[in-house]
Design an enzyme around this catalytic site. Structure first.
Site, PDB file in Angstrom:
ATOM      1  N   ARG A 128      -5.938  36.950 -18.661  1.00  0.00           N
ATOM      2  CA  ARG A 128      -4.638  36.019 -19.342  1.00  0.00           C
ATOM      3  C   ARG A 128      -3.351  35.798 -18.587  1.00  0.00           C
ATOM      4  NH1 ARG A 128      -4.378  32.907 -23.870  1.00  0.00           N
ATOM      5  NH2 ARG A 128      -3.003  33.448 -25.430  1.00  0.00           N
ATOM      6  N   THR A 416      -8.952  24.557 -24.431  1.00  0.00           N
ATOM      7  CA  THR A 416      -9.781  25.706 -24.320  1.00  0.00           C
ATOM      8  C   THR A 416     -11.162  25.227 -24.092  1.00  0.00           C
ATOM      9  OG1 THR A 416      -8.095  26.910 -25.470  1.00  0.00           O
ATOM     10  CG2 THR A 416     -10.290  27.955 -25.319  1.00  0.00           C
ATOM     11  N   SER A 481      -3.532  35.985 -28.024  1.00  0.00           N
ATOM     12  CA  SER A 481      -4.616  34.828 -28.037  1.00  0.00           C
ATOM     13  C   SER A 481      -5.578  35.038 -29.110  1.00  0.00           C
ATOM     14  CB  SER A 481      -5.643  34.962 -26.693  1.00  0.00           C
ATOM     15  OG  SER A 481      -6.526  34.084 -26.661  1.00  0.00           O
TER      16      SER A 481
END
Ligand code: GLY
Length: 595
Positions: A128, A416, A481
């Site tokens: 991340r 994404t 997230s």
């Protein structure tokens, strides 16, 4: 006729000031794409035909499923030559960063779940993005302490976190790779040098984001040559990206995190019209973190995924854990009672997510308490009713010390991409990868890749009613997230590899597909294609123009607030049994390929 995506674009343009969750709900995710105007290999065309026919792709040895046929073909080549799932992921990700640049790439971050066939262990890696060391909790607030308009924060340098994807690619290869590292970039370099045909999806998304893409000269020069959005089928060449990949192939991730490319990245962020704080020190310090996997039992399976800073596995796990006592198999997917149960289980899980979940390196989190059996069974008693819950509050999971948090107020808009791979040794990889919003911060570096806007996954507010918000910005912290890369295990072996894009709806997409496969016996293609009903913060989203919308009246009568809208998941899944069955979401351009 105005296209669906044009309507979405218009919504985006009007959604620039408010930060309320309702605003986020009003902005649609990346739009669906079903047409394929670009010619692919025969194998890829066959896979597209299977998808169109609603059938999974079957194979005996290996399988790869991802969001673009060119990326899947690169992974397939690696697997065919005996490479591992980790090797194939590097090849897939390198191509995705070129052909699906709006969704993921070198300038972003990712979470990876790995099943190791030799040891039988699940490992999760956190790639991340991090907040720069000079980031401040108030950085997305105006001079009055009020949250900035969402897109005012997204577009430009302020939203850019330290990218994690190149380090994650290298770390996965270092641990589990067996192919020559440099060879894994071959297809991506060729496509970048020689050009690739712009897909219908990329062309449409560029056209609809033209105003924001135009705010950065480098980005505009690539996506809007001569001021016009690139058209579908246009050959797009990205020589700087090819050069970056050559540097990665030769020097590894250091080529990205130190030296010229790192300096260019920092200059891009600092020279943007809204400059950010990213520094060469942030890049040099970046590290992938191995985290404990989060596994939750469901129907004699263990559903395993990524723990904090992702809320994915915990929230998917809570939804499934709350539904353990409900006989969804007998109720079936055509029963409104099924969706009452799933809808309220989701609302309860999202209430806990909003209160407790963030980067556990920075805030204490009741990670085990949130998915403890007794906590979930006690909370599940709230589902023993026949109407929607009137109020949904966070629970009190077991915790080793007390801390009062306010509910998070982050807005997550979906971009994404998800990659699922099984290799010929039986290793399995589930990786969800992102640059956050479509086209991220809209900043393209001189080295041919877009930079993320992941910092806007933090809460813009630091406190609410005097209580701190767990997901507030702090230096070096990773934003919470929703990405939910998942491997479902049975008797110690993987049986399903799955994940999706979709912002915070990722959680509902993944949970529903797992229920469809395990409770309703759907094959993976049916499970990823089935119409979505997704509940997060209270509103029940039903997928427009599908049978899901038929539940609108009944769910409304039960007391849910209901909306009908496009729900553009991008589920990619592989079921592992006697054979491998691969599936790609019909709402996007991807395929599954196997042999
Ligand atoms: N930026 C999407 C997510 O991390 O959930």
């Amino acid at each position: 006729m105005q296209s669906k995506i044009s309507v979405i674009s218009a919504a985006l343009l009007f959604a620039t000031t408010a930060v309320a969750q309702e605003t986020a709900d009003a902005v649609a995710p990346e739009a669906a794409t079903s047409n394929q105007a670009v010619a692919y290999s025969q194998a890829a065309q066959d896979a597209l035909d299977k998808k169109a026919a609603g059938q999974p792709v079957t194979a005996d040895n290996w399988m790869v499923a991802a969001a673009n046929p060119l990326a899947v073909e690169a992974g397939a080549r690696v697997l065919r030559e005996g490479g591992s799932a980790a090797d194939a992921m590097v090849a897939v990700q390198a191509v995705l960063g070129l052909v699906e640049p709006q969704s993921s790439g070198l300038g972003g971050g990712a979470f990876l779940v790995w099943y190791d066939a030799e040891s039988g262990e699940i490992t999760t890696l956190d790639g991340r993005e991090t907040a720069p060391l000079t980031a401040t909790p108030q950085m997305f607030q105006d001079e009055n302490g009020e949250p900035m308009g969402f897109f005012d924060a997204v577009v430009g340098g302020l939203s850019v976190g330290t990218p994690g994807t190149p380090a994650l690619m290298e770390e996965a290869h270092r641990r589990w790779g067996r192919s020559n590292w440099g060879s894994l970039f071959d297809e991506a370099i060729t496509h970048a040098d020689d050009g690739f045909a712009t897909s219908a999806r990329l062309a449409e998304l560029v056209a609809n984001d033209a105003e924001r893409l135009a705010t950065s000269p480098q980005t505009a020069a690539y996506f809007l040559p001569d001021g016009e959005p690139i058209a579908e089928g246009t050959t797009l060449i990205n020589k700087p990206y090819a050069a970056t990949l050559r540097a990665l192939a030769t020097d590894g991730a250091d080529a990205f995190y130190k030296g010229r490319i790192a300096e260019n990245t920092v200059a891009t962020v600092r020279n943007a019209t809204t400059p950010g704080a990213l520094s060469t020190v942030d890049l040099a310090l970046y590290r992938v973190v191995e985290r404990d996997p989060v596994c939750v039992e469901y129907r004699e399976h263990d559903v395993c995924g990524m723990g904090p800073p992702s809320s994915g596995a915990l929230t998917v796990g809570q939804i499934l854990g709350l539904l353990r006592g409900s006989d969804l198999a007998t109720l079936g997917p055509d029963n409104a009672e099924t969706w009452r149960l799933i809808g309220d289980a989701s609302r309860l899980a999202f209430a806990d997510r909003g209160r407790y979940m963030a980067d556990s390196d920075y805030v204490p989190m009741p990670t085990e308490g949130l998915v403890a059996d007794d906590y979930l069974s006690e909370r599940a008693t709230m589902l023993e009713t026949d109407a929607a819950l009137e109020t949904v509050e966070p629970g009190s999971p077991e915790w080793d010390h007390a801390m009062l948090w306010a509910d998070d107020q982050a807005i997550e808009l979906p971009s994404t991409s998800h990659i699922s791979i099984v290799d010929s040794d039986g290793n399995a990889l589930s990786m969800t990868t992102t640059i956050e919003n479509g086209f991220g911060s809209r900043l393209m570096t001189p080295d041919g890749f877009l930079l993320n806007n992941e910092l806007t996954d933090f809460s813009f507010r630091t406190h609410s009613d005097g209580y701190p918000i767990a997901n507030r910005i702090e230096p070096g912290k990773r934003p919470r997230s929703s990405m939910s890369p998942t491997i479902v295990m049975q008797d110690g072996k993987p049986v399903l590899v799955i994940g999706s894009p979709g912002g915070s709806r990722i959680i509902g997409y993944v949970a529903q597909a797992i229920i469809a496969h395990l409770d309703w016996g759907m094959d993976v293609q049916q499970a990823v294609a089935m119409p979505h009903l997704v509940n997060r913060f209270g509103k029940y989203d039903l997928e427009a123009e599908t049978t899901a919308a038929d539940f609108e009246t009944t769910l409304t009568e039960m007391g849910f607030e209901v909306g009908v809208r496009d729900l553009n998941s991008g589920l990619h899944a592989i079921a592992i049994g006697e054979t491998l069955e691969g599936a790609a979401d019909p709402r996007r351009e991807g395929i599954a390929l196997g042999e």
